[in-house]
Design a protein around this motif. Sequence first.
Motif, mmCIF file in Angstrom:
data_model
loop_
_atom_site.group_PDB
_atom_site.id
_atom_site.type_symbol
_atom_site.label_atom_id
_atom_site.label_comp_id
_atom_site.label_asym_id
_atom_site.label_seq_id
_atom_site.Cartn_x
_atom_site.Cartn_y
_atom_site.Cartn_z
ATOM 1 N N LEU A 26 25.234 41.646 45.460
ATOM 2 C CA LEU A 26 26.422 40.985 44.915
ATOM 3 C C LEU A 26 26.108 40.371 43.550
ATOM 4 C CD1 LEU A 26 29.366 40.056 45.469
ATOM 5 C CD2 LEU A 26 28.390 38.006 46.509
ATOM 6 N N GLN A 27 24.981 39.707 43.428
ATOM 7 C CA GLN A 27 24.596 39.116 42.143
ATOM 8 C C GLN A 27 24.433 40.184 41.068
ATOM 9 O OE1 GLN A 27 21.153 36.798 43.588
ATOM 10 N NE2 GLN A 27 22.144 35.063 42.586
ATOM 11 N N LEU A 28 23.799 41.292 41.413
ATOM 12 C CA LEU A 28 23.597 42.372 40.451
ATOM 13 C C LEU A 28 24.942 42.978 40.028
ATOM 14 C CD1 LEU A 28 21.816 44.250 38.803
ATOM 15 C CD2 LEU A 28 21.523 45.658 40.863
ATOM 16 N N LEU A 29 25.820 43.212 40.982
ATOM 17 C CA LEU A 29 27.139 43.761 40.664
ATOM 18 C C LEU A 29 27.917 42.825 39.743
ATOM 19 C CD1 LEU A 29 28.141 45.167 44.167
ATOM 20 C CD2 LEU A 29 27.448 46.491 42.143
ATOM 21 N N ARG A 30 27.827 41.534 39.999
ATOM 22 C CA ARG A 30 28.473 40.537 39.117
ATOM 23 C C ARG A 30 27.962 40.648 37.693
ATOM 24 N NH1 ARG A 30 26.243 35.914 39.903
ATOM 25 N NH2 ARG A 30 27.422 34.968 38.256
ATOM 26 N N GLU A 31 26.642 40.727 37.560
ATOM 27 C CA GLU A 31 26.038 40.787 36.233
ATOM 28 C C GLU A 31 26.430 42.069 35.493
ATOM 29 O OE1 GLU A 31 24.617 38.302 34.642
ATOM 30 O OE2 GLU A 31 25.129 37.182 36.439
ATOM 31 N N VAL A 32 26.493 43.175 36.201
ATOM 32 C CA VAL A 32 26.910 44.428 35.567
ATOM 33 C C VAL A 32 28.360 44.305 35.098
ATOM 34 C CG1 VAL A 32 27.336 46.886 35.926
ATOM 35 C CG2 VAL A 32 25.247 45.848 36.822
ATOM 36 N N ALA A 33 29.222 43.760 35.935
ATOM 37 C CA ALA A 33 30.630 43.575 35.549
ATOM 38 C C ALA A 33 30.726 42.685 34.314
ATOM 39 C CB ALA A 33 31.425 42.984 36.710
ATOM 40 N N GLU A 93 35.428 39.693 33.951
ATOM 41 C CA GLU A 93 35.156 38.408 34.594
ATOM 42 C C GLU A 93 35.012 38.655 36.091
ATOM 43 O OE1 GLU A 93 37.205 34.210 35.812
ATOM 44 O OE2 GLU A 93 38.281 35.541 34.471
ATOM 45 N N PRO A 94 33.781 38.616 36.618
ATOM 46 C CA PRO A 94 33.590 38.914 38.034
ATOM 47 C C PRO A 94 33.954 37.737 38.939
ATOM 48 C CG PRO A 94 31.488 38.457 37.008
ATOM 49 C CD PRO A 94 32.522 38.380 35.918
ATOM 50 N N VAL A 95 34.620 38.063 40.018
ATOM 51 C CA VAL A 95 34.896 37.098 41.075
ATOM 52 C C VAL A 95 34.330 37.728 42.352
ATOM 53 C CG1 VAL A 95 36.647 35.788 42.332
ATOM 54 C CG2 VAL A 95 37.004 36.358 39.909
ATOM 55 N N ALA A 96 33.396 37.050 42.984
ATOM 56 C CA ALA A 96 32.627 37.623 44.080
ATOM 57 C C ALA A 96 33.169 37.221 45.443
ATOM 58 C CB ALA A 96 31.169 37.195 43.947
ATOM 59 N N PHE A 97 33.127 38.187 46.352
ATOM 60 C CA PHE A 97 33.565 37.981 47.732
ATOM 61 C C PHE A 97 32.564 38.649 48.668
ATOM 62 C CE2 PHE A 97 37.283 38.268 45.042
ATOM 63 C CZ PHE A 97 38.090 37.223 45.456
ATOM 64 N N THR A 98 32.429 38.080 49.871
ATOM 65 C CA THR A 98 31.559 38.681 50.874
ATOM 66 C C THR A 98 32.341 39.236 52.070
ATOM 67 O OG1 THR A 98 31.215 36.521 51.910
ATOM 68 C CG2 THR A 98 29.567 37.243 50.274
ATOM 69 N N HIS A 99 33.639 38.939 52.124
ATOM 70 C CA HIS A 99 34.482 39.386 53.243
ATOM 71 C C HIS A 99 35.823 39.892 52.730
ATOM 72 C CE1 HIS A 99 31.578 36.952 55.439
ATOM 73 N NE2 HIS A 99 31.989 37.561 56.541
ATOM 74 N N LEU A 100 36.356 40.888 53.432
ATOM 75 C CA LEU A 100 37.662 41.434 53.072
ATOM 76 C C LEU A 100 38.777 40.410 53.229
ATOM 77 C CD1 LEU A 100 37.333 44.932 54.752
ATOM 78 C CD2 LEU A 100 37.298 44.411 52.301
ATOM 79 N N SER A 101 38.670 39.554 54.226
ATOM 80 C CA SER A 101 39.728 38.566 54.458
ATOM 81 C C SER A 101 39.917 37.666 53.233
ATOM 82 C CB SER A 101 39.429 37.728 55.703
ATOM 83 O OG SER A 101 38.147 37.113 55.586
ATOM 84 N N SER A 102 38.835 37.311 52.565
ATOM 85 C CA SER A 102 38.934 36.471 51.371
ATOM 86 C C SER A 102 39.573 37.229 50.210
ATOM 87 C CB SER A 102 37.549 35.990 50.944
ATOM 88 O OG SER A 102 36.983 35.189 51.952
ATOM 89 N N VAL A 103 39.243 38.505 50.084
ATOM 90 C CA VAL A 103 39.839 39.311 49.024
ATOM 91 C C VAL A 103 41.346 39.432 49.261
ATOM 92 C CG1 VAL A 103 39.889 41.571 47.909
ATOM 93 C CG2 VAL A 103 37.734 40.623 48.697
ATOM 94 N N ARG A 104 41.725 39.682 50.492
ATOM 95 C CA ARG A 104 43.153 39.807 50.806
ATOM 96 C C ARG A 104 43.913 38.535 50.440
ATOM 97 N NH1 ARG A 104 41.008 42.976 55.597
ATOM 98 N NH2 ARG A 104 41.699 45.105 55.151
#
Length: 135
Positions: free
Chosen positions: A30-37, A43-54
């Motif tokens: 997740l950290q690496l994906l944020r940095e690439v974005a 502007e990366p916004v990170a989530f670990t669960h689908l429920s939060s994204v929804r």
Amino acid sequence: MQVRMANDTVQGSGRRLPRAFVVEDDFLTLQLLREVARSVGLEPVAFTHLSSVRRALRDQAPAVLVVDDDLPDGQGADLVRELRANPHTRHVRVVFCTAADHERRRDLGRMAPVVSKPFRVEELEHLLAEAAATH
């Protein structure tokens, strides 16, 4: 659970950067994906669960969604189907980033580009730079 790791970054003109929702349950990935974005102007916004994204999608649609397919509360592919069915989110660019087997990656590839884990940073940068440029 949402892991918000991005500040409200703005470009020099005062314009907001296009947002990238990054959905990944492995913290280091997740950290690496944020940095690439961030490196390609998103502007990366990170989530670990689908429920939060929804929940977040009720308030805003990102320019791009980077999503793992195998998450603690479901499959990223289900979220992508929901995005495509909703007129307010069907425009969101999607990139799958997954360790799924070849057959599953082929199925996912019918919906959106797929980056296989472990991934080459350059491959992901290219896909995200395209998304940032078109927004």
